[in-house]
Design a protein around this motif. Sequence first.
Motif, PDB file in Angstrom:
ATOM      1  N   PHE A 166       0.837  -1.203   0.000  1.00 41.02           N
ATOM      2  CA  PHE A 166       0.000   0.000   0.000  1.00 41.02           C
ATOM      3  C   PHE A 166       0.873   1.255   0.000  1.00 41.02           C
ATOM      4  O   PHE A 166       2.046   1.213   0.388  1.00 41.02           O
ATOM      5  CB  PHE A 166      -0.921   0.000   1.220  1.00 41.02           C
ATOM      6  N   GLN A 167       0.276   2.353  -0.434  1.00 38.27           N
ATOM      7  CA  GLN A 167       0.978   3.639  -0.534  1.00 38.27           C
ATOM      8  C   GLN A 167       2.311   3.466  -1.290  1.00 38.27           C
ATOM      9  O   GLN A 167       3.331   4.023  -0.911  1.00 38.27           O
ATOM     10  CB  GLN A 167       1.212   4.233   0.856  1.00 38.27           C
ATOM     11  N   SER A 168       2.228   2.673  -2.337  1.00 36.79           N
ATOM     12  CA  SER A 168       3.406   2.354  -3.134  1.00 36.79           C
ATOM     13  C   SER A 168       3.143   2.685  -4.596  1.00 36.79           C
ATOM     14  O   SER A 168       1.998   2.856  -5.019  1.00 36.79           O
ATOM     15  CB  SER A 168       3.767   0.871  -2.988  1.00 36.79           C
ATOM     16  N   GLU A 169       4.231   2.751  -5.375  1.00 40.07           N
ATOM     17  CA  GLU A 169       4.106   3.171  -6.770  1.00 40.07           C
ATOM     18  C   GLU A 169       5.101   2.423  -7.641  1.00 40.07           C
ATOM     19  O   GLU A 169       6.296   2.361  -7.330  1.00 40.07           O
ATOM     20  CB  GLU A 169       4.356   4.674  -6.858  1.00 40.07           C
ATOM     21  N   LEU A 170       4.589   1.855  -8.723  1.00 38.76           N
ATOM     22  CA  LEU A 170       5.457   1.209  -9.699  1.00 38.76           C
ATOM     23  C   LEU A 170       6.222   2.286 -10.460  1.00 38.76           C
ATOM     24  O   LEU A 170       5.628   3.257 -10.929  1.00 38.76           O
ATOM     25  CB  LEU A 170       4.604   0.389 -10.662  1.00 38.76           C
ATOM     26  N   ILE A 171       7.547   2.144 -10.570  1.00 35.95           N
ATOM     27  CA  ILE A 171       8.332   3.181 -11.231  1.00 35.95           C
ATOM     28  C   ILE A 171       9.088   2.692 -12.461  1.00 35.95           C
ATOM     29  O   ILE A 171       9.527   3.494 -13.288  1.00 35.95           O
ATOM     30  CB  ILE A 171       9.317   3.862 -10.245  1.00 35.95           C
ATOM     31  N   GLU A 172       9.228   1.375 -12.605  1.00 37.25           N
ATOM     32  CA  GLU A 172       9.893   0.845 -13.800  1.00 37.25           C
ATOM     33  C   GLU A 172       9.517  -0.618 -13.993  1.00 37.25           C
ATOM     34  O   GLU A 172       9.378  -1.374 -13.022  1.00 37.25           O
ATOM     35  CB  GLU A 172      11.417   0.975 -13.697  1.00 37.25           C
ATOM     36  N   ILE A 173       9.361  -0.999 -15.270  1.00 33.55           N
ATOM     37  CA  ILE A 173       9.076  -2.390 -15.617  1.00 33.55           C
ATOM     38  C   ILE A 173      10.218  -2.903 -16.480  1.00 33.55           C
ATOM     39  O   ILE A 173      10.548  -2.300 -17.510  1.00 33.55           O
ATOM     40  CB  ILE A 173       7.736  -2.502 -16.367  1.00 33.55           C
ATOM     41  N   LYS A 174      10.800  -4.012 -16.064  1.00 33.80           N
ATOM     42  CA  LYS A 174      11.893  -4.625 -16.818  1.00 33.80           C
ATOM     43  C   LYS A 174      11.421  -5.966 -17.370  1.00 33.80           C
ATOM     44  O   LYS A 174      10.341  -6.452 -17.030  1.00 33.80           O
ATOM     45  CB  LYS A 174      13.114  -4.815 -15.923  1.00 33.80           C
ATOM     46  N   GLU A 175      12.235  -6.566 -18.208  1.00 30.76           N
ATOM     47  CA  GLU A 175      11.865  -7.812 -18.878  1.00 30.76           C
ATOM     48  C   GLU A 175      11.512  -8.918 -17.889  1.00 30.76           C
ATOM     49  O   GLU A 175      10.552  -9.674 -18.091  1.00 30.76           O
ATOM     50  CB  GLU A 175      13.002  -8.272 -19.788  1.00 30.76           C
ATOM     51  N   HIS A 176      12.262  -9.015 -16.786  1.00 32.87           N
ATOM     52  CA  HIS A 176      12.040 -10.107 -15.833  1.00 32.87           C
ATOM     53  C   HIS A 176      11.816  -9.618 -14.405  1.00 32.87           C
ATOM     54  O   HIS A 176      11.895 -10.418 -13.466  1.00 32.87           O
ATOM     55  CB  HIS A 176      13.231 -11.073 -15.871  1.00 32.87           C
ATOM     56  N   SER A 177      11.551  -8.344 -14.242  1.00 35.17           N
ATOM     57  CA  SER A 177      11.335  -7.795 -12.903  1.00 35.17           C
ATOM     58  C   SER A 177      10.574  -6.480 -12.996  1.00 35.17           C
ATOM     59  O   SER A 177      10.352  -5.945 -14.083  1.00 35.17           O
ATOM     60  CB  SER A 177      12.675  -7.570 -12.190  1.00 35.17           C
ATOM     61  N   VAL A 178      10.165  -5.972 -11.827  1.00 36.92           N
ATOM     62  CA  VAL A 178       9.585  -4.633 -11.738  1.00 36.92           C
ATOM     63  C   VAL A 178      10.240  -3.905 -10.576  1.00 36.92           C
ATOM     64  O   VAL A 178      10.723  -4.520  -9.621  1.00 36.92           O
ATOM     65  CB  VAL A 178       8.052  -4.654 -11.532  1.00 36.92           C
ATOM     66  N   VAL A 179      10.245  -2.580 -10.667  1.00 35.65           N
ATOM     67  CA  VAL A 179      10.820  -1.747  -9.618  1.00 35.65           C
ATOM     68  C   VAL A 179       9.707  -0.851  -9.081  1.00 35.65           C
ATOM     69  O   VAL A 179       8.975  -0.227  -9.855  1.00 35.65           O
ATOM     70  CB  VAL A 179      11.980  -0.883 -10.160  1.00 35.65           C
ATOM     71  N   PHE A 180       9.581  -0.787  -7.729  1.00 38.23           N
ATOM     72  CA  PHE A 180       8.554   0.072  -7.140  1.00 38.23           C
ATOM     73  C   PHE A 180       9.096   0.782  -5.909  1.00 38.23           C
ATOM     74  O   PHE A 180      10.062   0.340  -5.269  1.00 38.23           O
ATOM     75  CB  PHE A 180       7.292  -0.728  -6.798  1.00 38.23           C
ATOM     76  N   ARG A 181       8.455   1.910  -5.603  1.00 40.18           N
ATOM     77  CA  ARG A 181       8.786   2.679  -4.412  1.00 40.18           C
ATOM     78  C   ARG A 181       7.745   2.377  -3.348  1.00 40.18           C
ATOM     79  O   ARG A 181       6.547   2.527  -3.580  1.00 40.18           O
ATOM     80  CB  ARG A 181       8.803   4.175  -4.720  1.00 40.18           C
ATOM     81  N   ASP A 182       8.172   1.911  -2.158  1.00 38.59           N
ATOM     82  CA  ASP A 182       7.217   1.535  -1.125  1.00 38.59           C
ATOM     83  C   ASP A 182       6.833   2.728  -0.257  1.00 38.59           C
ATOM     84  O   ASP A 182       7.272   3.864  -0.492  1.00 38.59           O
ATOM     85  CB  ASP A 182       7.745   0.372  -0.284  1.00 38.59           C
ATOM     86  N   GLN A 183       5.999   2.482   0.756  1.00 37.25           N
ATOM     87  CA  GLN A 183       5.467   3.566   1.585  1.00 37.25           C
ATOM     88  C   GLN A 183       6.534   4.277   2.407  1.00 37.25           C
ATOM     89  O   GLN A 183       6.304   5.395   2.889  1.00 37.25           O
ATOM     90  CB  GLN A 183       4.382   3.019   2.517  1.00 37.25           C
ATOM     91  N   ASN A 184       7.678   3.662   2.537  1.00 39.53           N
ATOM     92  CA  ASN A 184       8.788   4.297   3.260  1.00 39.53           C
ATOM     93  C   ASN A 184       9.748   5.030   2.328  1.00 39.53           C
ATOM     94  O   ASN A 184      10.773   5.546   2.776  1.00 39.53           O
ATOM     95  CB  ASN A 184       9.548   3.245   4.076  1.00 39.53           C
ATOM     96  N   GLY A 185       9.405   5.046   1.040  1.00 44.23           N
ATOM     97  CA  GLY A 185      10.261   5.719   0.069  1.00 44.23           C
ATOM     98  C   GLY A 185      11.414   4.860  -0.421  1.00 44.23           C
ATOM     99  O   GLY A 185      12.266   5.335  -1.182  1.00 44.23           O
ATOM    100  N   LEU A 186      11.452   3.596  -0.007  1.00 42.96           N
ATOM    101  CA  LEU A 186      12.534   2.701  -0.413  1.00 42.96           C
ATOM    102  C   LEU A 186      12.244   2.110  -1.795  1.00 42.96           C
ATOM    103  O   LEU A 186      11.098   1.851  -2.148  1.00 42.96           O
ATOM    104  CB  LEU A 186      12.697   1.570   0.610  1.00 42.96           C
ATOM    105  N   ILE A 187      13.314   1.890  -2.569  1.00 41.66           N
ATOM    106  CA  ILE A 187      13.192   1.314  -3.911  1.00 41.66           C
ATOM    107  C   ILE A 187      13.357  -0.196  -3.819  1.00 41.66           C
ATOM    108  O   ILE A 187      14.342  -0.695  -3.243  1.00 41.66           O
ATOM    109  CB  ILE A 187      14.236   1.917  -4.864  1.00 41.66           C
ATOM    110  N   ASN A 188      12.398  -0.931  -4.359  1.00 38.56           N
ATOM    111  CA  ASN A 188      12.409  -2.393  -4.315  1.00 38.56           C
ATOM    112  C   ASN A 188      12.326  -2.950  -5.731  1.00 38.56           C
ATOM    113  O   ASN A 188      11.647  -2.385  -6.588  1.00 38.56           O
ATOM    114  CB  ASN A 188      11.202  -2.906  -3.526  1.00 38.56           C
ATOM    115  N   GLU A 189      12.988  -4.074  -5.942  1.00 40.67           N
ATOM    116  CA  GLU A 189      12.909  -4.768  -7.225  1.00 40.67           C
ATOM    117  C   GLU A 189      12.547  -6.214  -6.972  1.00 40.67           C
ATOM    118  O   GLU A 189      13.181  -6.889  -6.149  1.00 40.67           O
ATOM    119  CB  GLU A 189      14.227  -4.668  -7.991  1.00 40.67           C
ATOM    120  N   ILE A 190      11.512  -6.702  -7.646  1.00 42.97           N
ATOM    121  CA  ILE A 190      11.072  -8.091  -7.483  1.00 42.97           C
ATOM    122  C   ILE A 190      10.956  -8.764  -8.841  1.00 42.97           C
ATOM    123  O   ILE A 190      10.712  -8.117  -9.859  1.00 42.97           O
ATOM    124  CB  ILE A 190       9.723  -8.180  -6.732  1.00 42.97           C
ATOM    125  N   LYS A 191      11.108 -10.075  -8.854  1.00 43.62           N
ATOM    126  CA  LYS A 191      10.968 -10.841 -10.091  1.00 43.62           C
ATOM    127  C   LYS A 191       9.526 -10.774 -10.585  1.00 43.62           C
ATOM    128  O   LYS A 191       8.587 -10.723  -9.794  1.00 43.62           O
ATOM    129  CB  LYS A 191      11.379 -12.299  -9.861  1.00 43.62           C
TER     130      LYS A 191
END
Length: 323
Positions: free
Chosen positions: A216-241
């Motif tokens: 929640f309170q998160s935003e997708l910021i980039e989509i890659k071929e095998h992963s996505v990058v999002f900013r979470d509610q704490n402002g941290l950048i996360n990348e998941i498969k």
Amino acid sequence: MEVLDILIIGGGPIGLNCALEAQKNNLSYLIVEKGTIVNSLYNYPLYMRFFSTPEKLEIAEIPFISTAPKPGRQEALEYYQGITRQKNLNIHLYETVIKVSKTDGIFEIESSKSKYYSKNVIISTGFYDIPNLMNIPGEDLEKVKHYYSEPYPYAQQKIVVVGSSNSAVDAALETYRKGAEVTMIIRHSEISKSVKYWVKPDIENRIAEGSITAHFQSELIEIKEHSVVFRDQNGLINEIKNDFVLAMTGYLPNFNFLKSSGIELQGDCLNPVYHPETMETNIQNLYLAGVVCGGKDTHLWFIENSRIHADMIIKNIVKMKSF
């Protein structure tokens, strides 16, 4: 040169209702529809159920018979397409209107197949044609889907669902139940209050038990071929498969078409100008009907509360014709 009384752009439920009212009043009319009859409903998810009960979806006082309290997509298609056949409505399918212009009180309507002339035009084009884009890197990748029809292609895949409205929640639950690993990226702090009341507890319980991951309170910021990058509610950048992104971010009316037709758009929501009692726009004899009236606020109008537009418009046309 044949001049129609009314040309209706869009063959959805409200466009059909306008045609039925025109038919009752012995007005010459034509519906021009870019796809099939009730094209938007045809493109809904295959197993979608309406929020409304059958009587709220009826047009022209024609009974909508359903065995379920909430009819589904197929029943709606049978109902509206059945009316089109039974009433022998004058409709041209798979024909896109490109331009509407007016000269000496007569509209010229140019389509992908022909040219028509009419004294009045009703635009009833809905809002399902243009996805509300996120405008982030990778959104044009093939794995990104702005339309969802059924869960089976996503079995055993890592799915990211963007959004928390009805379409997002349905996609998340259905793909999860077909074996997908589902992660939801949600801008708000909770599931949307507009989600169907019988579905909302289901998604909230699946999130609470950890079957579906929700940020929640998160935003997708980039989509890659095998992963996505999002900013979470704490402002941290996360990348998941990730294998697929279902971007259920909503849809928009064709504002360029409205503007090119001369209709004024106002405010941040680009609300089209129209008279609330006649549905006539700032262009005389050019009317709006249905969801298109709401601008970006596509939750304002739906079949249930915009069925009245047809009667309002046709009454005004008949009144003006009698002068």
